[in-house]
Design a protein around this motif. Structure first.
Motif, mmCIF file in Angstrom:
data_model
loop_
_atom_site.group_PDB
_atom_site.id
_atom_site.type_symbol
_atom_site.label_atom_id
_atom_site.label_comp_id
_atom_site.label_asym_id
_atom_site.label_seq_id
_atom_site.Cartn_x
_atom_site.Cartn_y
_atom_site.Cartn_z
ATOM 1 N N ALA A 156 0.822 -1.213 0.000
ATOM 2 C CA ALA A 156 0.000 0.000 0.000
ATOM 3 C C ALA A 156 0.855 1.261 0.000
ATOM 4 C CB ALA A 156 -0.922 0.008 1.218
ATOM 5 N N HIS A 157 2.174 1.112 0.257
ATOM 6 C CA HIS A 157 3.107 2.247 0.261
ATOM 7 C C HIS A 157 2.658 3.340 1.230
ATOM 8 C CE1 HIS A 157 4.575 -0.025 -2.974
ATOM 9 N NE2 HIS A 157 3.898 0.549 -3.957
ATOM 10 N N THR A 158 2.158 2.924 2.377
ATOM 11 C CA THR A 158 1.670 3.839 3.405
ATOM 12 C C THR A 158 2.217 3.376 4.751
ATOM 13 O OG1 THR A 158 -0.376 4.255 2.184
ATOM 14 C CG2 THR A 158 -0.411 4.764 4.523
ATOM 15 N N PRO A 159 2.646 4.282 5.624
ATOM 16 C CA PRO A 159 3.135 3.860 6.939
ATOM 17 C C PRO A 159 2.078 3.058 7.686
ATOM 18 C CG PRO A 159 3.609 6.173 6.581
ATOM 19 C CD PRO A 159 2.699 5.757 5.472
ATOM 20 N N TYR A 160 2.492 1.998 8.342
ATOM 21 C CA TYR A 160 1.550 1.177 9.090
ATOM 22 C C TYR A 160 2.251 0.572 10.296
ATOM 23 C CZ TYR A 160 3.899 -2.851 7.006
ATOM 24 O OH TYR A 160 4.837 -3.780 6.643
ATOM 25 N N ARG A 161 1.442 0.149 11.253
ATOM 26 C CA ARG A 161 1.934 -0.586 12.402
ATOM 27 C C ARG A 161 0.987 -1.744 12.675
ATOM 28 N NH1 ARG A 161 5.357 2.319 11.244
ATOM 29 N NH2 ARG A 161 6.783 3.563 12.526
ATOM 30 N N LEU A 162 1.557 -2.909 12.993
ATOM 31 C CA LEU A 162 0.781 -4.044 13.459
ATOM 32 C C LEU A 162 0.590 -3.887 14.962
ATOM 33 C CD1 LEU A 162 2.735 -6.895 11.613
ATOM 34 C CD2 LEU A 162 0.794 -5.549 10.769
ATOM 35 N N ILE A 163 -0.616 -4.130 15.442
ATOM 36 C CA ILE A 163 -0.890 -3.989 16.874
ATOM 37 C C ILE A 163 -1.332 -5.329 17.443
ATOM 38 C CG2 ILE A 163 -2.178 -2.734 18.635
ATOM 39 C CD1 ILE A 163 -2.596 -0.500 16.696
ATOM 40 N N SER A 164 -0.666 -5.760 18.516
ATOM 41 C CA SER A 164 -0.935 -7.016 19.210
ATOM 42 C C SER A 164 -0.573 -8.232 18.371
ATOM 43 C CB SER A 164 -2.418 -7.097 19.638
ATOM 44 O OG SER A 164 -2.633 -8.216 20.469
ATOM 45 N N ILE A 165 0.269 -8.039 17.381
ATOM 46 C CA ILE A 165 0.733 -9.137 16.536
ATOM 47 C C ILE A 165 2.113 -8.772 16.007
ATOM 48 C CG2 ILE A 165 -0.294 -8.225 14.418
ATOM 49 C CD1 ILE A 165 -0.347 -11.923 15.353
ATOM 50 N N TYR A 166 2.971 -9.764 15.835
ATOM 51 C CA TYR A 166 4.308 -9.477 15.316
ATOM 52 C C TYR A 166 4.956 -10.759 14.831
ATOM 53 C CZ TYR A 166 6.013 -11.340 19.775
ATOM 54 O OH TYR A 166 6.275 -12.151 20.852
ATOM 55 N N ASN A 167 6.014 -10.621 14.068
ATOM 56 C CA ASN A 167 6.831 -11.746 13.627
ATOM 57 C C ASN A 167 8.263 -11.266 13.554
ATOM 58 O OD1 ASN A 167 8.152 -13.887 12.341
ATOM 59 N ND2 ASN A 167 6.367 -14.367 11.063
ATOM 60 N N LEU A 168 9.077 -11.722 14.499
ATOM 61 C CA LEU A 168 10.448 -11.241 14.582
ATOM 62 C C LEU A 168 11.298 -11.674 13.397
ATOM 63 C CD1 LEU A 168 11.167 -11.712 18.397
ATOM 64 C CD2 LEU A 168 10.510 -9.630 17.183
ATOM 65 N N ARG A 169 10.801 -12.608 12.596
ATOM 66 C CA ARG A 169 11.523 -12.999 11.389
ATOM 67 C C ARG A 169 11.454 -11.906 10.318
ATOM 68 N NH1 ARG A 169 9.381 -19.242 10.534
ATOM 69 N NH2 ARG A 169 10.214 -20.094 12.496
ATOM 70 N N HIS A 170 10.507 -11.008 10.490
ATOM 71 C CA HIS A 170 10.339 -9.910 9.518
ATOM 72 C C HIS A 170 10.334 -8.571 10.258
ATOM 73 C CE1 HIS A 170 9.433 -12.701 6.232
ATOM 74 N NE2 HIS A 170 8.712 -13.371 7.101
ATOM 75 N N PRO A 171 11.507 -8.129 10.722
ATOM 76 C CA PRO A 171 11.590 -6.893 11.519
ATOM 77 C C PRO A 171 11.182 -5.651 10.747
ATOM 78 C CG PRO A 171 13.780 -7.648 10.881
ATOM 79 C CD PRO A 171 12.825 -8.746 10.518
ATOM 80 N N GLU A 172 11.104 -5.744 9.410
ATOM 81 C CA GLU A 172 10.699 -4.579 8.629
ATOM 82 C C GLU A 172 9.226 -4.244 8.855
ATOM 83 O OE1 GLU A 172 10.133 -8.177 5.887
ATOM 84 O OE2 GLU A 172 11.471 -7.515 7.499
#
Length: 327
Positions: free
Chosen positions: A140-156
């Protein structure tokens, strides 16, 4: 090559000022074909994220899109309260979207709808997410943040969340400290959240020198109804205590235990994960690993607007009446 404005300019053979004008869509100041070429190179290099973050920081639209992607439990409501409060304090509007229950196609449609409303940042509240859905956000080329979910294999893919491995360790260690050794894990799913909590549980049990019976681990979907269903799975397993994958799972277990004349905590101790209002409504009141969802919400707005790195929000155990001390 690192995606900086200087490197984009170098690759395009233009000045950094020209890159800035092209990415700001100021085609009246430079030749359209140059502008198009610069934007294409910037996109290929991944610089579009930096540009979008810059637009967000400069408060061009002052609109944040909040997408709710999972409602099996009620944790998202408190997160949303925190988002609304902090967004208001920072002079930003919030548009709220529902993307169903882990529906990749609907999430894609919702992201496009958010962008049509000129949202300059997206906050995705979810209990589970797959790689395809994260890619949809990235594209989407828009800043985003995941909330209450994460995957340390993809730190980007930056996030604001509790540390689910630590949650699994904390909940299990609490039961171990109360003298329990036959401890089950009930109601987690196969997503990264569930697997991280499973890893924490396994680590705590292994560190205590205990063997885990495979029949002590049961998967689910974090819901109240699922908790009631899973109670039948743990009967006859010799368990004295259970780590429930969520407070809703714990509530379902307690409800079904009462129906089967199993006394909590005398015959079965239960610790939940979340820290919701249900903890004080059910009987007995639920001991839980409390996640600070309100802070998760406020921090997500600050993190997005300030373009900060991923953040873990601390958790704590709140003791109530659902765990018996065998010592």
């Amino acid at each position: 090559m690192k995606p900086t404005i200087k490197n984009v300019a170098k690759a395009a053979g233009v000045s950094t000022a020209t890159v800035s004008r092209a990415l700001a869509n100021k085609d009246n100041l430079i030749r359209p074909e140059t502008s198009a070429r610069v934007r294409k190179i910037a996109q290929q290099m991944g610089y579009h994220k930096n540009v979008a973050a810059s637009r967000l920081a400069s408060n061009i639209t002052k609109t944040i899109a909040v997408i709710i992607n999972y409602t099996q439990t009620d944790f998202w409501q408190t997160i949303l309260d925190g988002i609304l409060k902090r967004a208001h304090e920072r002079g930003h509007k919030v548009i709220i979207f529902s993307a169903g229950e882990h529906d990749p196609q609907r999430l894609n449609e919702t992201i496009n709808e958010a962008l049509e409303h000129q949202a300059t940042g997206i906050l995705l509240i979810s209990g589970r997410i797959d790689h395809q859905q994260v890619n949809t956000l990235s594209n989407a080329h828009t800043p985003y943040r995941l909330i209450s979910i994460y995957n340390l294999r993809h730190p980007e893919h930056r996030f604001i969340s509790s540390d689910d491995v630590k949650i699994g360790i904390e909940a299990t260690n609490y039961l171990l400290q109360k003298g329990h050794t036959k401890i089950g894990l009930v109601g987690i799913d196969h997503s990264s959240t569930g697997q991280q909590r499973l890893f924490g549980y396994q680590k705590a049990m292994t560190n205590a020198g205990l063997i885990i019976d495979p029949g002590w681990i049961h998967y689910g979907n974090y819901s109240y109804e699922n908790g009631k269903e899973l109670f039948q799975e743990i009967q006859g397993r010799g368990l004295t205590a259970v780590v429930a994958g969520s407070d809703m799972i714990a509530a379902g277990l307690i409800k079904e235990a009462a129906r089967n004349d199993v006394k909590v905590p005398d015959q079965l101790s239960i610790i939940g994960i979340d820290g919701s209002i249900i903890d004080e409504i059910i009987t007995p009141e639920l001991t839980t690993v409390n996640q600070d969802f309100f802070k998760m919400g406020t921090a997500s707005v600050d993190n997005l607007l300030d373009d900060d790195q991923s953040l873990f929000i601390p958790t704590k155990i709140v003791e109530r009446a659902s765990v018996k001390d065998l010592n």
